[in-house]
Design a protein around this motif. Structure first.
Motif, PDB file in Angstrom:
ATOM      1  N   LYS A   1       0.812  -1.217   0.000  1.00  0.00           N
ATOM      2  CA  LYS A   1       0.000   0.000   0.000  1.00  0.00           C
ATOM      3  C   LYS A   1       0.847   1.268   0.000  1.00  0.00           C
ATOM      4  CE  LYS A   1      -4.028  -1.889   2.439  1.00  0.00           C
ATOM      5  NZ  LYS A   1      -4.878  -1.753   3.639  1.00  0.00           N
TER       6      LYS A   1
ATOM      7  N   ILE B   1      -7.081  -4.172  -3.781  1.00  0.00           N
ATOM      8  CA  ILE B   1      -7.651  -3.732  -5.056  1.00  0.00           C
ATOM      9  C   ILE B   1      -8.161  -2.298  -4.960  1.00  0.00           C
ATOM     10  CG2 ILE B   1      -9.669  -4.036  -6.563  1.00  0.00           C
ATOM     11  CD1 ILE B   1      -9.251  -7.035  -6.364  1.00  0.00           C
ATOM     12  N   GLN B   2      -8.718  -1.940  -3.821  1.00  0.00           N
ATOM     13  CA  GLN B   2      -9.295  -0.611  -3.647  1.00  0.00           C
ATOM     14  C   GLN B   2      -8.269   0.425  -3.214  1.00  0.00           C
ATOM     15  OE1 GLN B   2     -12.529  -1.331  -0.894  1.00  0.00           O
ATOM     16  NE2 GLN B   2     -13.928  -1.950  -2.534  1.00  0.00           N
ATOM     17  N   ASP B   3      -7.029   0.012  -3.047  1.00  0.00           N
ATOM     18  CA  ASP B   3      -5.974   0.938  -2.633  1.00  0.00           C
ATOM     19  C   ASP B   3      -5.252   1.503  -3.849  1.00  0.00           C
ATOM     20  OD1 ASP B   3      -4.231   1.934  -0.251  1.00  0.00           O
ATOM     21  OD2 ASP B   3      -2.787   1.161  -1.715  1.00  0.00           O
TER      22      ASP B   3
ATOM     23  N   ASN C   1      -3.448  -1.836  -5.583  1.00  0.00           N
ATOM     24  CA  ASN C   1      -4.090  -2.475  -6.739  1.00  0.00           C
ATOM     25  C   ASN C   1      -3.079  -2.868  -7.808  1.00  0.00           C
ATOM     26  OD1 ASN C   1      -4.414  -0.586  -9.379  1.00  0.00           O
ATOM     27  ND2 ASN C   1      -4.436   0.716  -7.569  1.00  0.00           N
ATOM     28  N   HIS C   2      -1.944  -2.183  -7.848  1.00  0.00           N
ATOM     29  CA  HIS C   2      -0.913  -2.528  -8.831  1.00  0.00           C
ATOM     30  C   HIS C   2      -0.227  -3.854  -8.487  1.00  0.00           C
ATOM     31  CE1 HIS C   2      -1.340   1.290 -10.880  1.00  0.00           C
ATOM     32  NE2 HIS C   2      -1.260   1.910  -9.724  1.00  0.00           N
TER      33      HIS C   2
ATOM     34  N   ILE D   1      -1.818  -6.416  -7.064  1.00  0.00           N
ATOM     35  CA  ILE D   1      -2.759  -7.442  -7.516  1.00  0.00           C
ATOM     36  C   ILE D   1      -2.689  -7.601  -9.036  1.00  0.00           C
ATOM     37  CG2 ILE D   1      -5.197  -8.074  -7.658  1.00  0.00           C
ATOM     38  CD1 ILE D   1      -3.998  -8.366  -4.870  1.00  0.00           C
ATOM     39  N   GLN D   2      -2.588  -6.506  -9.748  1.00  0.00           N
ATOM     40  CA  GLN D   2      -2.480  -6.589 -11.205  1.00  0.00           C
ATOM     41  C   GLN D   2      -1.197  -7.306 -11.633  1.00  0.00           C
ATOM     42  OE1 GLN D   2      -3.715  -3.173 -13.673  1.00  0.00           O
ATOM     43  NE2 GLN D   2      -4.333  -2.130 -11.795  1.00  0.00           N
TER      44      GLN D   2
ATOM     45  N   VAL E   1     -16.170  -4.654  -5.663  1.00  0.00           N
ATOM     46  CA  VAL E   1     -14.995  -4.395  -6.498  1.00  0.00           C
ATOM     47  C   VAL E   1     -15.367  -3.598  -7.749  1.00  0.00           C
ATOM     48  CG1 VAL E   1     -13.219  -5.486  -7.924  1.00  0.00           C
ATOM     49  CG2 VAL E   1     -13.752  -6.428  -5.664  1.00  0.00           C
TER      50      VAL E   1
ATOM     51  N   HIS F   1     -10.868   2.053  -8.562  1.00  0.00           N
ATOM     52  CA  HIS F   1      -9.725   1.202  -8.888  1.00  0.00           C
ATOM     53  C   HIS F   1     -10.189  -0.223  -9.171  1.00  0.00           C
ATOM     54  CE1 HIS F   1      -7.305   4.537  -7.727  1.00  0.00           C
ATOM     55  NE2 HIS F   1      -7.513   4.407  -6.434  1.00  0.00           N
ATOM     56  N   GLY F   2     -11.198  -0.666  -8.434  1.00  0.00           N
ATOM     57  CA  GLY F   2     -11.675  -2.035  -8.581  1.00  0.00           C
ATOM     58  C   GLY F   2     -12.212  -2.332  -9.958  1.00  0.00           C
TER      59      GLY F   2
ATOM     60  N   VAL G   1      -9.278  -3.152 -12.143  1.00  0.00           N
ATOM     61  CA  VAL G   1      -8.669  -4.434 -11.806  1.00  0.00           C
ATOM     62  C   VAL G   1      -9.555  -5.585 -12.281  1.00  0.00           C
ATOM     63  CG1 VAL G   1      -7.895  -5.916  -9.916  1.00  0.00           C
ATOM     64  CG2 VAL G   1      -7.442  -3.458  -9.835  1.00  0.00           C
TER      65      VAL G   1
END
Length: 474
Positions: A238, A274-276, A280-281, A283-284, A309, A314-315, A318
């Protein structure tokens, strides 16, 4: 060669035992100074400058290496930089206006350069607070000076590599050393950095050193890094700097044990990440780099929290990447959830993009199944800002039969007149007029004609009227 220039000079004596020497002594209102230097055969330049103060500043240059002379009087101490021959050394001397100073600069009389010796004494207690002293800043200035000249070896930074990682120039210096792929240097840096790996991964400069270390270290060392960071991996992800280091770690995972550690660390925090903004990067990157089996935990979490999501700024992005990198089974798992919640998602500022993406990327049968979720709600959805875009997309991607019942629903709606004058629905109706087949087009125009007189005085209705008029003239 001895040049002695003096203005109002009282009693200035200099004795130098040296071969091929240049001596410049400039003094204004200078008190008595006696300086004696014994050196090995080198070229020596001594500049003694005094202007009504009891301080001697001496610059000694001997074949371009580095050292330090400190001159001390009763009230002031001035550290000076002295390049020495053959040995990188530190020389200390005490001078006062009336005292004799003697310093030996022969190779046999100096010791190897140590970064600890370069640093001035560290003030403590009230003196430290009064001076605003920070040890790291002193280290930084020394490191910056010497690493820029490429005159510092990693061996000379032993005990200070952690501090060096946090300095912009020091970090670059260590990265270059890692790129040389010398195992001894890599081990030396790794041993000092490893205990602080989590802290450095979130440091503005240290994170770059961590990335380079992960790239060049051995599998065994990389496993140690993953184990050390695993417990704090979510928080690091994060962080605006830490997210880069974690992504690099994921790029270079090389064993099943490493994959397992990362997956277990992230498994229960997928939606949160994902929502951060930064998380989120991570997770991607997992979606891009991990095998289908290893990244299944992401699809399970997203499918279980589909609306949460998809309706996040951001969700929604993603989730689209999840579709891109999914296996057939994983893609089917997500699309089933999206279709199930389509009516809610289509009205959301972010969720509508997910629905449109599914319409674009899915097979015709899947698209038709999705469109049928809107049956009975087409006029209502057409007059909403976000869902109106989706309804237009549905008209464009639907097959002939699906498109036909959609247009029929528009014509049979009691809100047709309102749709023609609505700032959003009028675009849907224009699209319907453009794509409808001849027979259905005629029926649609006949359904609209009773409302044409009322449309003349409305800004949006005029567009429909003009379109029908042009088609009639054709």
């Amino acid at each position: 060669n001895l040049n002695n220039n003096s203005n109002n000079n009282n009693n200035n004596h200099n004795h130098i035992q040296h071969q091929n020497q240049n001596h410049h002594n400039n003094s204004n209102s200078n008190n008595s100074n006696n300086n004696s230097l014994a050196t090995s055969p080198n070229n020596l330049n001594i500049n003694n400058y005094t202007n009504n103060v009891n301080i001697n500043h001496n610059n000694l240059s001997i074949n371009g290496n580095i050292g330090n002379i400190s001159n001390h009087n009763s009230s002031l101490s001035v550290p000076l930089t002295v390049p020495l021959a053959n040995n990188n050394s530190i020389i200390s001397g005490n001078t006062s206006p009336s005292s004799n100073t003697s310093a030996s600069t022969s190779p046999s009389s100096v010791s190897g350069l140590n970064i600890n010796n370069i640093l001035p004494p560290r003030p403590v207690g009230a003196a430290a607070k009064a001076s605003g002293h920070r040890r790291a800043h002193t280290t930084t200035s020394i490191i910056t000076t010497y690493t820029r000249k490429a005159e510092l070896n990693v061996d000379q930074l032993v005990g200070r590599i952690f501090q060096t990682c946090k300095d912009q120039h020091g970090c670059r210096f260590l990265q270059k050393k890692l790129e040389e792929k010398d195992e001894a240097t890599l081990s030396l840096i790794f041993d000092e950095v490893f205990p602080h790996i989590s802290e450095l991964m979130t440091d503005p400069f240290g994170n770059y050193l961590c990335q380079k270390l992960i790239e060049h270290c051995s599998d065994e060392q990389r496993l140690k890094v993953v184990k050390s960071a695993a417990n704090d991996l979510v928080n690091i992800s994060k962080n605006m700097h830490g997210t880069r280091a974690v992504q690099k770690m994921i790029d270079y995972l090389s064993s099943s044990e490493q994959f397992t550690l990362v997956v277990n660390s992230l498994r229960n925090h997928v939606v949160d990440l994902i929502q951060d903004l930064n998380g989120n990067h991570v997770i991607q990157r997992c979606l891009q780099k991990l095998a289908d089996a290893n990244k299944q935990f992401i699809y399970d979490s997203v499918a279980g929290h589909c609306v949460e999501v998809a309706t996040h700024r951001h969700g929604c992005c993603v989730l689209q990447r999840c579709i891109d990198h999914a296996s057939l089974q994983q893609k089917d798992q997500l699309i089933r959830e999206i279709i199930f919640h389509a009516l809610k998602l289509v009205q959301d500022p972010y969720g509508n993009y997910v629905v449109q993406y599914v319409l674009d990327k899915s097979a015709q049968e899947v698209a038709n199944d999705l469109i049928r979720k809107f049956a009975g709600h087409l006029p209502e959805l057409s007059m909403q800002k976000f869902s109106s875009n989706v309804i237009e997309k549905c008209l464009l991607v639907a097959d002939t039969n699906t498109r036909s019942w959609m247009i029929d629903e528009f014509m049979e709606s009691r809100t047709l007149e309102s749709m023609l004058q609505d700032p959003y629905a009028n675009y849907v109706m224009q699209t319907a007029l453009n794509i409808s087949e001849s027979q259905q087009y005629t029926r649609l125009v006949e359904a609209i004609k009773p409302f044409l007189p009322a449309l003349r005085n409305t800004p949006y209705g005029k567009r429909i009227q003009n379109k029908i008029s042009k088609e009639t003239h054709r």
